[in-house]
Design a protein around this motif. Structure first.
Motif, PDB file in Angstrom:
ATOM      1  N   ILE A 188       4.119 -22.141  18.947  1.00 31.43           N
ATOM      2  CA  ILE A 188       3.540 -21.431  17.799  1.00 31.43           C
ATOM      3  C   ILE A 188       2.445 -20.486  18.276  1.00 31.43           C
ATOM      4  O   ILE A 188       2.359 -19.340  17.828  1.00 31.43           O
ATOM      5  N   GLY A 189       1.619 -20.971  19.195  1.00 35.40           N
ATOM      6  CA  GLY A 189       0.556 -20.133  19.752  1.00 35.40           C
ATOM      7  C   GLY A 189       1.123 -18.873  20.375  1.00 35.40           C
ATOM      8  O   GLY A 189       0.643 -17.762  20.135  1.00 35.40           O
TER       9      GLY A 189
ATOM     10  N   GLU B  22       2.415 -16.426  17.812  1.00 34.60           N
ATOM     11  CA  GLU B  22       1.303 -15.665  17.220  1.00 34.60           C
ATOM     12  C   GLU B  22       0.942 -14.487  18.108  1.00 34.60           C
ATOM     13  O   GLU B  22       0.776 -13.364  17.644  1.00 34.60           O
ATOM     14  N   ASP B  23       0.818 -14.769  19.413  1.00 35.82           N
ATOM     15  CA  ASP B  23       0.481 -13.690  20.345  1.00 35.82           C
ATOM     16  C   ASP B  23       1.541 -12.597  20.335  1.00 35.82           C
ATOM     17  O   ASP B  23       1.223 -11.416  20.309  1.00 35.82           O
TER      18      ASP B  23
ATOM     19  N   MET C 110       1.494 -10.445  17.167  1.00 34.22           N
ATOM     20  CA  MET C 110       0.283  -9.640  17.038  1.00 34.22           C
ATOM     21  C   MET C 110       0.295  -8.485  18.023  1.00 34.22           C
ATOM     22  O   MET C 110      -0.402  -7.496  17.830  1.00 34.22           O
TER      23      MET C 110
ATOM     24  N   ILE D  52       2.192 -25.065   9.751  1.00 38.25           N
ATOM     25  CA  ILE D  52       2.141 -23.680  10.242  1.00 38.25           C
ATOM     26  C   ILE D  52       1.518 -22.787   9.189  1.00 38.25           C
ATOM     27  O   ILE D  52       1.816 -22.890   8.015  1.00 38.25           O
ATOM     28  N   SER D  53       0.679 -21.875   9.647  1.00 35.40           N
ATOM     29  CA  SER D  53       0.026 -20.960   8.709  1.00 35.40           C
ATOM     30  C   SER D  53       1.070 -20.096   8.026  1.00 35.40           C
ATOM     31  O   SER D  53       2.087 -19.760   8.610  1.00 35.40           O
TER      32      SER D  53
ATOM     33  N   ASP E 121       1.569 -16.948   7.292  1.00 33.68           N
ATOM     34  CA  ASP E 121       2.133 -15.733   7.885  1.00 33.68           C
ATOM     35  C   ASP E 121       3.232 -16.007   8.891  1.00 33.68           C
ATOM     36  O   ASP E 121       4.275 -15.363   8.877  1.00 33.68           O
ATOM     37  N   ILE E 122       2.960 -16.943   9.800  1.00 34.34           N
ATOM     38  CA  ILE E 122       3.944 -17.227  10.847  1.00 34.34           C
ATOM     39  C   ILE E 122       5.210 -17.802  10.222  1.00 34.34           C
ATOM     40  O   ILE E 122       6.321 -17.403  10.554  1.00 34.34           O
TER      41      ILE E 122
END
Lengths: 208, 211
Positions: free
Chosen positions: B25-26, B29-30, B33, B104-105, B107-108
């Protein structure tokens, strides 16, 4: 390719549930099982009208479907995520692109249509019954427009469409109905859902 | 019946799986973005957003566009993940996704959903279409999902709209969270369309939103 199917199936469950809640939720989330089905039939057979009525929406503004619709139709024991495809001549060739991921098929026909159209409907039904992605799935065949004087009876339809010989070994339900008699429609769908549940249980051995 | 050693193994491997999931997940996100992904996505959306209409019925073309979207963007993410985590397996990940979906947030999760759920994918395009429409009229629309059916700024609640010229004068310190998030998501659109808007309004003299 096989991986993609699992991928789609896995997230689709969450996805459709989330979307259903966002788009049509009028109460707390329900624990009802969901099944993905595809709905086909010639143009004018009444697919959009029946599905719209089942969702308790007005059928005043319905026009022939030229694309496809996705509707989550709620029933007592389950929710059917119905992918409904337009039935005009130029769209029918795309039907098979939408078969993937379906657990059942709803085929709607106009019981009061011309001989020619009835023959076309028969050919389409046979193609669907024999299609590799659909041949193992249960079929709900709705003989619609029973309220019209020219409507063929249940027996006539069964005979004309050669359901007994052709669909041998497959699970199907033939339900006469019309938009004037939604109880018959719901009855057909509830039987269909029972079939879907049976198959679900068959496919998960060892589950109580 | 339970062997404490076996139980410990089971616990530690389940927290390994969790750690692995968090790591993925991290990375996602990267990846999303990163400018490369943003540009890829923006070009794709620009190519097709006019095709989408806010009607219940879907055009057959949407299916082809959906397929193209998955082939382009999901594969890009998968490729990037494999570069970062050589042992990454998309199928295993999707399975863990189901179990961890609450963690999970938004957006993701929304983004990942657009790769498998057609309706989420369509919503994304409809939102984008509204955002661009309003930008052309000189407004930032922070809640596109709420206003898809409205086509005139007058009929939209004032709290959903911020005039571009106000943004320009105010400076970042006074932006609300929604406005900041919007600007973050649509920076490129903003830069392009603010210019157009100001040129129209101010007869070719323009100011640019600070970056």
């Amino acid at each position: 390719m096989g991986q993609c199917l699992e991928l789609s199936a896995a997230l689709c469950r969450i996805g459709v549930y989330t979307c259903f809640r966002t788009l049509c939720c009028k109460g707390p989330p329900s624990p009802r099982t969901e099944y993905d089905v595809v709905c086909v039939g010639l143009t004018g057979s009444g697919k959009s009208s029946l599905l719209t009525q089942l969702c308790c929406e007005s059928t005043d503004s319905i026009i022939p479907t030229t694309g496809f619709r996705i509707k989550a139709v709620p029933f007592k024991n389950a929710i059917l995520n119905v992918k409904e495809l337009g039935g005009a001549d130029n769209i029918r060739k795309y039907w098979s692109r939408y078969y993937q991921g379906s657990q059942g098929v709803v085929f709607v026909l106009d019981s009061a249509s011309s001989e020619e159209d009835l023959e076309t409907a028969r050919n389409e039904l046979h193609s669907a019954l024999q299609h590799p992605q659909l041949c193992t799935l249960p079929f709900l065949i709705l003989a619609n427009h029973q309220d019209k004087p020219a409507a063929r009876s249940l027996q006539e339809i069964k005979k004309y469409f050669e359901l007994e010989p052709l669909a041998r070994g497959q699970r199907w339900i033939l339900q006469p109905c019309s938009v004037e008699n939604m109880d018959a429609v719901k009855d057909g769908f509830n039987q269909f859902i029972n079939l879907l549940e049976e198959i679900d249980q068959e496919n998960t051995p060892g589950r109580l | 019946m339970e062997d404490p050693e076996v139980e410990n193994l089971a616990l530690s491997s389940s927290s390994d799986v969790d750690a692995e999931f968090d790591a993925v997940i991290g990375h996602i996100e990267d990846i999303i973005m990163d400018e490369e992904f943003q540009v890829l996505q923006r070009h794709f959306m620009d190519k097709y957003y006019l095709e989408f209409e806010n009607t219940e019925e879907n055009k057959l073309s949407y299916t082809q566009i959906f397929q193209e979207y998955v082939d382009l963007l999901e594969k890009y993410i998968e490729k990037q993940l494999i570069e970062r985590i050589p042992s990454f397996n998309m199928v295993t990940f999707i399975t863990s996704l189901q179990q961890h979906k609450d963690e999970i947030s938004g957006d993701i999760f929304d983004m990942l959903l657009t790769f498998t759920d057609f309706l989420a994918f369509k919503e994304m395009f409809l939102d984008y279409r509204m955002v661009l429409l309003y930008l052309e009229w000189g407004y930032i629309l922070t809640n596109p999902s709420q206003v898809k059916k409205e086509y005139s700024p007058e009929s939209v609640p004032a709290s959903f709209l911020t005039e571009l010229k106000v943004i320009d004068q105010r400076g970042y310190k006074e932006f609300t969270l929604e406005e900041l998030s919007f600007i973050g998501k649509h920076q490129q659109c903003l830069d392009d369309l603010t210019l157009t808007y100001y040129m129209k309004v101010n007869n070719n003299s323009h100011t640019i939103v600070p970056s």
